[in-house]
Design an enzyme around this catalytic site. Sequence first.
Site, PDB file in Angstrom:
ATOM      1  N   HIS A 145       0.843  -1.207   0.000  1.00 18.79           N
ATOM      2  CA  HIS A 145       0.000   0.000   0.000  1.00 18.79           C
ATOM      3  C   HIS A 145       0.876   1.253   0.000  1.00 18.79           C
ATOM      4  CE1 HIS A 145      -3.274   2.745   0.973  1.00 18.79           C
ATOM      5  NE2 HIS A 145      -2.616   3.149   2.035  1.00 18.79           N
ATOM      6  N   ASP A 244     -11.510   2.079   7.208  1.00 19.49           N
ATOM      7  CA  ASP A 244     -11.036   3.414   7.586  1.00 19.49           C
ATOM      8  C   ASP A 244     -11.277   4.355   6.401  1.00 19.49           C
ATOM      9  OD1 ASP A 244      -9.816   5.271   9.277  1.00 19.49           O
ATOM     10  OD2 ASP A 244      -7.865   4.913   8.380  1.00 19.49           O
ATOM     11  N   LYS A 264      -9.926  11.797   7.388  1.00 20.32           N
ATOM     12  CA  LYS A 264     -10.078  10.485   8.024  1.00 20.32           C
ATOM     13  C   LYS A 264     -11.053  10.492   9.183  1.00 20.32           C
ATOM     14  CE  LYS A 264      -6.461   8.619   5.839  1.00 20.32           C
ATOM     15  NZ  LYS A 264      -6.426   7.344   5.136  1.00 20.32           N
TER      16      LYS A 264
HETATM   17 MN    MN Z   1      -6.119   3.979   7.575  1.00 18.76          MN
END
Ligand code: MN
Length: 438
Positions: A145, A244, A264
């Site tokens: 990632h 998330d 976030k």
């Molecule tokens: Mn995250």
Amino acid sequence: MITLNETHDPQLTSWVTSANNGQTDFPIQNLPFAVFRRAGSSEAFRGGVAIGDQVLDLAALASTGVLDGLAQTAAQAASADKLNTLMAMGPHAWSALRAGLSRVLRTGATQQAAVQACLVPQSSVQFDVPARIGDYTDFYTSVHHATNVGRLFRPDNPLLPNYKWVPIGYHGRSSSIGVSGQQFRRPVGQTLPPGATQPSFGPCKRLDIELELGVFLGQGNALGEPIAMQDAEKHVFGLCLLNDWSARDIQAWEYQPLGPFLSKSFASTISPWLVTMEALAPYRVPFAHPPDDPQPLPYLDSADNRAAGGIDIQLSADLLTTRMRDQGAAAHRLCLTNYRHAYWTVAQMVAHHTVNGCNLNPGDMFGSGTLSGPSLEQAAALLELTVGGKQPVQLPDGEQRVFLEDGDTVTLRGWCQREGAARIGFGECVGTVLPARA
Ligand code: MN
């Protein structure tokens, strides 16, 4: 490291027959914890354990007297509306409760009649966030990632030099963590449109998922007292699924120099069930950095971590759009990945987080970071799956997705399977995007 014991025996069956079909996420070898009540009721939330398609009500069980000793004390602690007290009791208590539950749920248990009266069908309950999460820390433990995302921003230099030395993380927001079934409004905020010199304000246009695992902490540590690698997992109660959600356009404009903030903190969704580290013991795998990479510094290394620091957990994310839902279509699988690809382990997250003396508390949660694997099908965020928005995901009904649209529902799943062990699962983590506030 937890060793295998009678509760892991793949031959064990339960008198709750739905636990024995080989398909369920919740055979008697799993026994994950949640907090629940009957849906639509004003009952108090209390701890429960999944067995087949039922929830075993731990408050009711504690009042029957079928458990004794530490198992009974732990069941009483789990009768509260959050599991923090149980989490604070530590691994001996968790293990005693698991052993007690396994014995009274087994085929042939003499306590069957008393325990049967404590079962509630999962189809009739609602769940809550299982702990008071004092602090939420999000890590970044997938090197795949980190490399995929880094390449979008820095094609020549995708991975920053600290990545292979430091388990990267940031302090997240716990107040907006919700349980599976969460519906949240598309966030609004500042973004810098391509080519623009000034930001615009409005609904996020690049709303994404992050397929992660949540790590719930058990016993904490005193301020100033680090947790060593060899003790780290004794402080971990269990794992859940974590979506998330991320507003990529807001993130791109705000993240330097202090990291993500409003991109976030609008919502994070977890699955209701916490699968304990003891339940995960049969699925542990060796852990190593590639031989040409920097090896972990001594405070991030241990023999146990090398021998079995990884966990073989298969993970998937499925998407259902409004049109697919209206047509009765099945959800479309976006990705299938595995936790064993992580570059840093659960124990390393705990040891690193506390090495400066930072104190963790029972019920704190870590996010693993987006758990992408080495191939594109294993990419655990749309940002990667669409290569930065350039290659839309094709859906079976002819629709396309670059990022999430209003009405989209994303379902995460996780499961463990290996020869000589029962198949266990995490249940579901479901979340739906609502239109932005006008
Ligand atoms: Mn995250």
